[in-house]
Write a protein that holds these residues in place. Structure first.
Motif, PDB file in Angstrom:
ATOM      1  N   GLU A   1       0.613  -1.351  -0.187  1.00 17.01           N
ATOM      2  CA  GLU A   1      -0.204  -0.080  -0.057  1.00 17.01           C
ATOM      3  C   GLU A   1       0.752   1.154  -0.054  1.00 17.01           C
ATOM      4  OE1 GLU A   1      -4.157  -0.693   2.137  1.00 17.01           O
ATOM      5  OE2 GLU A   1      -2.341  -0.589   3.409  1.00 17.01           O
TER       6      GLU A   1
ATOM      7  N   ARG B   1     -16.374   2.162   0.659  1.00 14.21           N
ATOM      8  CA  ARG B   1     -16.109   3.615   0.610  1.00 14.21           C
ATOM      9  C   ARG B   1     -15.080   3.351  -0.891  1.00 14.21           C
ATOM     10  NH1 ARG B   1     -15.282   2.050   5.785  1.00 14.21           N
ATOM     11  NH2 ARG B   1     -13.564   0.925   4.574  1.00 14.21           N
TER      12      ARG B   1
ATOM     13  N   PRO C   1     -12.717   3.382  -3.459  1.00  6.20           N
ATOM     14  CA  PRO C   1     -11.122   3.934  -3.328  1.00  6.20           C
ATOM     15  C   PRO C   1     -10.870   4.669  -4.998  1.00  6.20           C
ATOM     16  CG  PRO C   1     -10.923   2.022  -4.934  1.00  6.20           C
ATOM     17  CD  PRO C   1     -12.766   2.486  -4.272  1.00  6.20           C
ATOM     18  N   GLN C   2      -9.549   5.274  -4.184  1.00 11.92           N
ATOM     19  CA  GLN C   2      -8.582   5.903  -5.718  1.00 11.92           C
ATOM     20  C   GLN C   2      -8.832   4.627  -6.828  1.00 11.92           C
ATOM     21  OE1 GLN C   2      -6.330   8.839  -3.730  1.00 11.92           O
ATOM     22  NE2 GLN C   2      -7.365  10.223  -3.208  1.00 11.92           N
ATOM     23  N   LEU C   3      -8.320   5.797  -7.597  1.00 13.58           N
ATOM     24  CA  LEU C   3      -7.844   4.793  -9.001  1.00 13.58           C
ATOM     25  C   LEU C   3      -6.929   4.412  -8.684  1.00 13.58           C
ATOM     26  CD1 LEU C   3      -8.536   3.797 -11.729  1.00 13.58           C
ATOM     27  CD2 LEU C   3      -6.947   5.931 -12.414  1.00 13.58           C
ATOM     28  N   ARG C   4      -5.954   4.725  -8.228  1.00 10.94           N
ATOM     29  CA  ARG C   4      -4.716   4.034  -7.916  1.00 10.94           C
ATOM     30  C   ARG C   4      -4.543   2.491  -7.096  1.00 10.94           C
ATOM     31  NH1 ARG C   4      -0.800   3.271  -4.761  1.00 10.94           N
ATOM     32  NH2 ARG C   4       1.845   2.958  -4.876  1.00 10.94           N
ATOM     33  N   LYS C   5      -5.295   3.217  -5.831  1.00 11.04           N
ATOM     34  CA  LYS C   5      -5.749   2.149  -4.674  1.00 11.04           C
ATOM     35  C   LYS C   5      -6.618   0.326  -5.673  1.00 11.04           C
ATOM     36  CE  LYS C   5      -5.842  -0.364  -0.688  1.00 11.04           C
ATOM     37  NZ  LYS C   5      -6.849   0.194   0.102  1.00 11.04           N
ATOM     38  N   ARG C   6      -7.120   0.867  -7.012  1.00 13.11           N
ATOM     39  CA  ARG C   6      -7.914   0.006  -7.454  1.00 13.11           C
ATOM     40  C   ARG C   6      -7.406  -0.603  -8.527  1.00 13.11           C
ATOM     41  NH1 ARG C   6     -13.289  -1.388  -8.221  1.00 13.11           N
ATOM     42  NH2 ARG C   6     -14.131   0.383  -6.792  1.00 13.11           N
TER      43      ARG C   6
END
Length: 670
Positions: free
Chosen positions: A491, A536, A538-543
């Motif tokens: 992460e 919640r 997520p932001q695109l990077r997290k997905r």
């Protein structure tokens, strides 16, 4: 990781690897289930290191405890007088802390007290779980929890408030918790009872195991020291009961080898002999020619750092005699021997110890007797070897040295290698050392502490080294902690290094699927992250990061047969197909990754039996929204046709049939 993640334990033929697929481990070893490529490991033997591979596997330190292990631990258990006090406090407060020296039977005592108060499952907790997380985790009614050798992770002394929170959480859940600590730790809190655990005498323990065989008990008491670990006494007794003689039963404890090694050093062997035995301690099981080459390297380093005093020539001295070193090494008083092995259809003679137990004792004696310049020379010499490539026997020698001097191993080898001072070779050897340290009860916790430090407070290079180390044997020993740490590293990784952590996460899964119930911890974490996305977004990077991690898990290979790890999981954990389907559905529904996900699915289906393919198809149909079933079936068909598949089409048809049946049940998509 959430508390639920820690509780996840509830929850044949193989195809050819794709030429573009990466191996399941960066460290090049081909023997343990976590070692998948090659290192220099001649005559490599695995198991309890100090018993030449024939010792017991110490098992993991986290998760549900196998009832069979509990029964074995308590079969001949004798409660010390202090247990009554501890058990009374556990009954009243639901939490108790017991402290004592290592090997005094604290863990067996904890299991005994928990089993006396509950018939429910017993769960081992990671020793590095901070107090605040210990208070916040989920406890199940009727469950018993044990934290063995709790590590002090706080920067300040434990507070009454924190322990009160732990006590109330456990008591409110109707569970029980026993925490064990070493004797050096002071009382933890006035709010939780602290009991010092008394060591029973050797005679008392042996009588409990051997009953009325008084003669054998007397014979064992004469040679066994009072500070011997309870587990060692139990194993000696079990061997005697199984029919071994007292001498045979004692052999695995290395009592005889310790005496033999001490006597050898007391004879004040010559400098040459000391260097030879030191070389063998780090280079066991190689041919005599290779041994002598390594020996010459060490002698050169030692001459530079610990030179011989200059001697005046003696008038009329005798002619120098050519040292018949190979014969001398094998004389009766030597600790060395040779044995023949067959390698590549050729018989070769390799050097090893007469008694495998002498190896760790030699390292201990060298550590106690040799000065700093000697160890400086050994350090430079070992670095020379590692620069040529990761070496298993060197790693094993350092892991054994850590049993005597963990500080030397950590500061002189692990720390500089983890910082990248010897590049990938040093990093890989550091990982090997840490993995091998997991086979010893005392050094396993040291290994975990070192790696946690790198992961939490280390440099960029050290964090990557931590990820490599956590993907192997450390994960098998401490699965929850390993999953927690690698996921945190993933992460927090910068974009340029994300792929390295994605691969480490996948390699960890390849390790854990070969341990009972462990693979579900990885998949369970991914499922909970996906569930959080629905609450919640997520932001695109997290997905994207999670999707890449899932694809890596679904395509990683490992194990002795180098098979798809997910195939191994499907075959051995059919009760958790819901986890497999959930993560696979996530990547199948991701349009940028659908093609790769479908290809991975087809490769995995190729390896399944018809009934397994049908069950996977049904689980996938349940996990995929009805509106996506038709596009999914179409994608499977397109990829199958492009690859001109025919040999395994029957299994693909079974999968497609399951998806079609689900669509028919759901009705046409509106």
């Amino acid at each position: 990781m959430t508390a639920a993640a820690e509780n996840e334990d509830k929850p044949g033929d193989d195809g050819q690897a794709d030429e573009n697929e990466r191996p399941a481990a960066a460290v090049k070893v081909d023997v343990l289930n976590v070692f998948h490529e090659r290192v220099h490991a001649p005559n490599g033997v695995f198991g309890s290191m100090d018993s030449d591979g024939h010792g017991r596997w110490v098992g993991r330190d986290e998760g549900k405890i196998d009832p069979r292990d509990v029964r074995q631990a308590l079969e001949h258990y004798v409660a010390p007088p202090c247990q009554a006090t501890a058990e009374k406090s556990l009954l009243a407060d639901h939490v108790v802390v017991i402290s004592g020296v290592r090997g005094s039977g604290k863990r067996a005592g904890a299991l005994s007290m928990l089993r006396a108060l509950t018939d429910g499952p017993l769960v081992a907790l990671t020793p590095f779980l901070p107090l605040n997380e210990l208070a916040m985790r989920t406890y199940e009614t009727g469950h018993g929890y044990v934290m063995t050798d709790q590590a002090d992770t706080a920067k300040k002394a434990d507070t009454d408030f924190a322990w009160v929170a732990v006590r109330e959480a456990v008591r409110e859940a109707g569970a029980f918790l026993v925490v064990t600590r070493t004797a050096s730790v002071s009382e933890v809190s006035g709010s939780v009872k602290h009991v010092f655990w008394e060591r029973l005498s050797v005679e008392t323990v042996l009588r409990a195991h051997l009953g009325g065989d008084a003669g054998v008990v007397r014979e064992l008491v004469k040679v066994l020291p009072e500070d011997r670990a309870m587990s060692d006494l139990a194993e000696v007794a079990a061997r005697v009961k199984a029919g071994e003689s007292v001498q045979e039963a004692l052999r695995h404890l290395d009592i005889a080898s310790a005496q033999t090694t001490w006597e050898w050093f007391e004879q004040l062997p010559a400098r040459k002999e000391i260097v030879e035995i030191a070389t063998l301690a780090f280079v066991t099981g190689v041919s005599e020619r290779e041994f002598e080459a390594r020996l010459a390297m060490l002698e050169k380093r030692l001459d530079a750092l610990l030179p011989l005093p200059e001697q005046e020539p003696v008038e009329g001295g005798t002619e120098p005699v050519l040292d018949q070193s190979r014969a001398r090494r094998l004389r009766q008083s030597s600790l060395m021997t040779t044995k023949k092995l067959i390698r590549d259809h050729t018989s070769i003679r390799v050097l090893t110890f007469k008694d495998p137990g002498c190896r760790v004792r030699v390292l201990a004696e060298l550590n106690e007797r040799m000065p700093t310049p000697f160890w400086d020379a050994v350090n430079v010499w070992i670095n020379d070897i590692v620069e040529e490539g990761a070496d298993f026997e060197v790693a094993r020698g350092l892991a054994l040295l850590a049993e005597t001097d963990a500080v030397e191993v950590e500061q002189s080898y692990l720390e500089p290698w983890s910082r990248g001072e010897l590049g990938d070779e040093g990093r890989d050897t550091a990982a090997l050392v840490l993995w091998l340290m997991c086979f010893n009860e005392d050094t396993a916790l040291v290994a975990l502490r070192v790696v946690r430090g790198w992961a939490m407070f280390g440099s960029r290079v050290q964090r990557r080294t931590a990820a490599v180390a956590l993907s192997g044997e450390l994960a098998a020993r401490f699965p929850t902690e390993a999953v927690r740490r690698i996921w945190k590293l993933l992460e927090q990784s910068p974009d340029a290094e994300t792929e390295a952590y994605v691969q480490a996460f996948a390699k960890m899964f390849a390790t854990l699927v070969h341990e009972p119930h462990h693979g579900a911890i990885v998949l369970g974490l991914l499922v909970r992250v996906l569930d959080d996305f629905e609450v919640r977004p997520p932001q695109l990077r997290k997905r994207e990061l999670v999707t890449r991690a899932i694809l890596a898990v679904l395509t990683v290979r490992g194990g002795p047969q180098y098979q798809l790890a997910i195939h191994h999981f499907i075959r051995n954990r059919p009760d958790r197909l819901d986890l497999v389907a959930r993560v696979w559905a996530a990547v199948l529904l991701s349009r940028p990754h659908r093609r790769d996900a479908v290809r991975a699915l087809l490769r995995s289906v190729d390896l399944l039996r018809p009934e397994e393919a049908r069950e996977l198809g049904q689980a996938l149909a349940d996990a995929v929204p009805a509106a996506e079933l038709v596009p999914l079936r179409e994608s499977l068909g397109v990829v199958r046709q492009r690859n001109k598949r025919s040999d395994q089409d029957a299994l693909i048809d079974v999968l497609l049939e399951s998806l079609q049946n689900r669509r028919n049940t759901e009705g046409p998509t509106p």
